[in-house]
Design an enzyme around this catalytic site. Structure first.
Site, mmCIF file in Angstrom:
data_model
loop_
_atom_site.group_PDB
_atom_site.id
_atom_site.type_symbol
_atom_site.label_atom_id
_atom_site.label_comp_id
_atom_site.label_asym_id
_atom_site.label_seq_id
_atom_site.Cartn_x
_atom_site.Cartn_y
_atom_site.Cartn_z
ATOM 1 N N ASP A 119 0.834 -1.187 0.000
ATOM 2 C CA ASP A 119 0.000 0.000 0.000
ATOM 3 C C ASP A 119 0.882 1.255 0.000
ATOM 4 O OD1 ASP A 119 -2.643 1.406 0.541
ATOM 5 O OD2 ASP A 119 -1.537 1.986 2.347
ATOM 6 N N GLU B 284 1.727 -0.557 -5.034
ATOM 7 C CA GLU B 284 0.803 0.519 -5.365
ATOM 8 C C GLU B 284 1.711 1.737 -5.553
ATOM 9 O OE1 GLU B 284 -3.332 2.531 -3.749
ATOM 10 O OE2 GLU B 284 -1.746 2.114 -2.292
#
Length: 707
Positions: free
Chosen positions: A343, A379
């Site tokens: 993330d 990401e």
């Protein structure tokens, strides 16, 4: 109580069958106490005498799995210099392998007084915070073997542990929404049916509920609020929270592996649940604030934030890097997971200020003999300056391709001047990845993900509808590149619903037949809706859960997904390991790939620069794949012709002839609910070259070359 010196490694609580070794890093501490809790919550404090290289440690004979514990750290408390030690705060072990209990948000959980933010708070937080749990590390893995599916054969299924199975009627009610349910036989059959090879679980690191959400009766559903980087989230366990969550997680992984499925974890190493300077003191802040967090140089009371959560971990700290690497190795070696999706990964590359592909984090990952061998998915952005880094990660990494998502959405909603970039996305995004030595598999292709509209909502709403989140519809992305097909939200208009169904099939066809690695959001294969909410982070309810009560349309979409996934799996031309020859897709060699106008002639430069063109044909030659398989055999397969019409009108398309083919057989038709040719048997009749086929508005057909 006997207290032996113990060892400084490994950090955390380690049970060896006779007792438990405890070790905690803190360079700020003057004194450290280990706090043991019995079932009634009574606390016994054990002073730690041994300290090596800023690691405080002790071995306690007889301490067994299930023992609850925490730490108290005495040291300097001076927020203006970045120090926030306070022994009245019970602290969770950063290396806890299981956590039990919840934060009750009493004032004692904070380092300051609510009526005076400058005053130190010396209320005891022990009764109000979770406790770490000593676990039994021994588990019968039996014959567990990782599937190790190559990237080019991988199909990722992004799923939420609870939301995936919370309503499934085929799963016993007592285990719905848990690790056990994820690997239930009915779920294994579903994964197999739709052709996915890897389950990418949204955060399962133990996370905390946000104070502002609890106050308004909501909760952190997604889980991007980590409280323990080595502990599986306790509430996803059907078997208990005294360490049973660890065994249940391992059982889930073992059962998924037996079914040939990999397990990828969505991990949040960029920040913690403690938030900004107004957040609670639960772990890292009270252990060694300046060693764990990136502080604002001009005012160390505040936290430098590139994540939008209030803090960012200090990626220049060797202790932070050690925590992250130890966590990843633990999940691979002890929990047997097969990869990670990071993330806001750009934050991990900020060793100093800017995003740096030469940062220490990348060096550590690349040289690690364990972590470097699993799937690593970034990401590739964060909220800081220069944070959007799609295409900027080094070799070994793959990336969520945000350009793919945006371009495919724009093409199918009929935006002008999208064909050149759409062609690049369809062929693996060489413009993003080839120059750094990467291949098409570097691109994790997706149209939808947890953050944003579902596939059905993407074709049903022009605007977000997030009122239930309690933020005045101000949260969530406003520019969704969506198109409601003529009506906002649910409608009884037959023509609108037909276009929506066709558009969903167009997106799925594009996703599965693009070069790269496809990622499917859970429920998209059956038309899941969130009623237009594109930010269900706080909706732990039917809004966000997958509804398994299949409608006729939902059942047909599953069959379509099964069909298009099988087409990809059985034909290597859709999952090449190398880019097509030539950097410019328009100049790629004819025998590998060719692009066509509706009249059946190859496209020229003027066709690509025609901003109003929305119809595209592409020929993929299965005989010209310049690759060999694992056995050293040349990879060959069938050839295909994809015809895509994103126009609002019908378009007549002439099937090309020699040298591309003399006859073609229809394989996929998105005008049909399950993708099969209307009225056709198992094998439709072949059509000769030169045949004119009519594509409906918003329509895709796929032909297989017969001769």
């Amino acid at each position: 109580m006997q207290v032996w010196p113990g060892t400084a490694y490994p950090l955390g609580a380690t049970y060896d069958g006779s007792g438990t070794n405890f070790a905690l890093f803190s360079s700020a501490a003057d004194m450290v106490e280990l706090c043991l809790f019995d079932d009634a919550g009574n606390e016994t404090r054990v002073p730690i005498r041994e300290r090596d290289a800023d690691v405080w440690h002790a071995y306690l004979p007889g301490i067994q799995p299930g023992q609850r514990y925490g730490w108290r750290v005495a040291g300097p408390y001076d927020p203006s210099s970045g120090q926030r030690c306070n022994p009245t705060k019970l602290l969770i072990d950063p290396y806890a392998k299981a956590i039990d209990g919840r934060v009750d948000w009493d004032e004692a959980c904070f380092g300051y007084l609510w009526n005076d933010h400058e005053a130190r708070n010396d209320l005891d937080s022990g009764p109000h915070v979770p406790k770490a749990v000593v676990i039994n590390p021994f588990f019968d893995w039996s014959d567990d073997r990782a599937p190790r599916t190559p990237y080019h054969e991988t199909v990722i299924y992004e799923a939420h542990v609870k939301g995936l199975t919370a309503t499934h009627p085929g799963i016993p009610e007592e285990i719905r929404g848990t690790y056990a349910a994820v690997a239930h036989p009915v779920m294994l059959e579903h994964y197999k049916r739709i052709g996915v090879t890897a389950i990418e679980l949204m955060p399962v690191h133990h996370f905390m509920q946000d104070h502002h959400l609890v106050q308004t009766g909501r909760s952190n559903y997604w889980g991007y609020n980590t409280l323990g980087f080595l502990a599986p989230h306790a509430s996803y366990s059907a078997s208990g929270t005294d360490g049973q969550q660890v065994s249940e997680f391992k059982s889930m992984v073992r059962d998924l592996h037996r079914a040939g499925l990999e397990v990828i974890l969505d991990v949040v190493y960029n920040h913690t649940a403690e938030g900004n300077h107004m957040g609670p003191t639960l772990s890292w802040r009270g252990i060694d604030n300046a060693a764990y967090y990136r502080l604002v140089a001009e005012d160390p009371r505040h936290y430098y934030d590139t994540t939008g959560t209030g803090n960012s971990l200090l990626m220049g700290s060797p202790n932070v890097l050690q925590l992250i690497m130890d966590s990843m190795r633990y999940w691979v070696l002890e929990m047997h997971v097969d990869g990670f999706r990071f993330d806001l990964a750009a934050t991990l590359a900020r060793q100093f200020h800017e995003v740096d592909r030469l940062s220490a984090f990348f060096d550590l990952v690349h040289q690690d003999p364990v972590v470097s061998q699993v799937k690593l998915i970034a990401e590739p952005w964060d909220l800081g300056e220069g944070g959007y880094q799609v295409g900027g990660f080094p070799p070994l990494w793959t990336e969520w391709n945000g350009h793919y998502r945006d371009t495919v959405r724009d093409f199918w909603r009929g935006e002008p001047s999208t064909m050149p970039e759409f062609a690049s996305r369809l062929t693996g995004s060489s413009d993003l990845y080839e120059s750094s030595g990467r291949r098409p598999i570097a691109s994790i292709n997706f149209v939808t993900a947890h953050d944003g509209f579902t596939l059905r909502d993407l074709v049903s709403y022009n605007e977000k509808h997030n009122d239930a989140n309690g933020e005045g519809n101000a949260d969530g992305e406003s520019h969704n590149r969506s198109w409601n097909c003529g009506a906002e939200g649910p409608t009884r208009k037959i023509t609108v619903n037909r276009v929506r169904a066709r558009q969903q099939r167009n997106f799925l066809t594009t996703l599965f037949l693009s070069q790269g690695v496809p990622m499917l959001l859970h429920g998209d294969e059956m038309g899941r809706t969130q009623a237009g909410n594109n930010n269900v982070y706080c909706q732990d309810n039917e809004t966000a859960w997958v509804d398994w009560r299949l409608t006729k349309d939902g059942g047909e979409l599953i069959r379509f997904t099964e069909r298009i996934s099988r087409l990809r799996r059985e034909n290597p031309v859709f999952r090449r390991r190398r880019f097509f020859q030539g950097h410019d897709v328009r100049g790629a060699r004819e025998h590998e790939i060719a692009w066509f106008r509706p009249d059946g002639e190859q496209m020229d430069e003027s066709d690509w620069t025609n901003g109003f063109a929305r119809t595209l044909g592409v020929y993929l030659n299965g005989d010209a794949i310049d690759e060999v398989n694992a056995r050293g055999e040349k990879v060959v397969g069938d050839s295909f012709l994809l015809l895509m019409n994103a126009h609002f009108d019908k378009v007549a398309f002439t099937l090309p002839g020699v040298p591309f083919g003399t006859s073609w057989r229809l394989e996929i038709d998105t005008a049909e609910p399950t993708g099969a040719a209307a009225g056709a048997g198992d094998e439709p009749d072949a059509l000769p070259a030169g045949t004119v086929v009519t594509l409906e508005a918003h329509h895709t057909v796929v032909f297989r070359k017969v001769s």
